[in-house]
Design an enzyme around this catalytic site. Sequence first.
Site: not given
Length: 251
Positions: A9-11, A96, A98, A168, A174, A214
Site C-alpha cells: 500500500n503505497w498510500k 483502511h 486512514e 490492521e 506506521g 509495521s
Amino acid sequence: MADTIVAANWKMHKTTGQAIEFACGLKDVLFKKPVSATVVIAPPFTSIEALGVEFKDSGIFLAAQNMHEASHGAYTGEISGKMLTAAGCRYCILGHSERRRIFGEGNALINAKIIAALTCGLMPIFCIGETLAERESGAMFTVLTGQLKEGLNKVTVDDIQKIIVAYEPVWAIGTGKTAATGQIQEAHLFIRNLLSEMYGTTAAAAISIIYGGSVTPANIGSLMAEKEINGVLVGSASLDLGSFLEIIYFQ
Ligand code: PGA
C-alpha cells in the site's frame, strides 16, 4: 486453502515516473525468480494506468487504494470501480483505517463500496482493526465484530470468496509497533470463527486473512510462520524496492 498475499500500500507516495521505475525493477526480479505468494501493488490513482501496462501478463496484480460506491455520476474528484477495472486493477483496498479516521468513512459506506467493487469485478482487500483505546478498554472484539458484520452486510457466500480480509490494528500502522504474533493469531482466529458463523467453515477456511501494521523485512519471517496469517499488507516498507523484495522472498 487460503492463498498467500503480499500487498504493497503505497498510500500518497511516488510520482508515476517513480512508480514505473519500481515496477520495472520488481518485474525483472520476479521474472528471474518467481514467488509463490500473490504480489499486489496499490499505487496512487495517477500511476494505475501506467502500471497496468507494466504489469500486463507479469503475474503482479494492481490494487486501488479507494473508490467511490456509485458506478458514475456528478462526484467531482471521485473514481468508480468500473474505471479501476478498465485501468487494470484486480483489487481495491477498502475500509483502511486512514479512510475511516481521516475521511470519516463508517461501516455502512465501506459496505456500499464493497458491494460496488464486487459488482464491477474488483476484489476488495477489506481492512478492519481496533484502536489502542478500544483494545485497552476491552472493546476490541466488539469493534471487530461490528466492522466485519456491517462491512459485509449483504455479501453472499459466493462473493465472500473474492474478499481478502486485512487485520490492521490501528496502533500498529506506521508506528513501528508490530503487534505480537500471539495478538495477531488471536485476532485472526476470532475473525475466521466469525466468518465461519456467517458463511460456514468451508467458505471461511478459503478466505485469506492478512496482517498489516509495521511489517518489515525483519519481522516478515516470524509473521508468515504463523498458521493463521495468510499474508501481509505493507505500507512504509513497501516503498523501497530492496525492502519490498526482502518481504516477498521471506522464505
Ligand atoms: P505500515 O502501513 O506498514 O506503514 O504500518 C500499513 C498499512 O497502512 O496498510
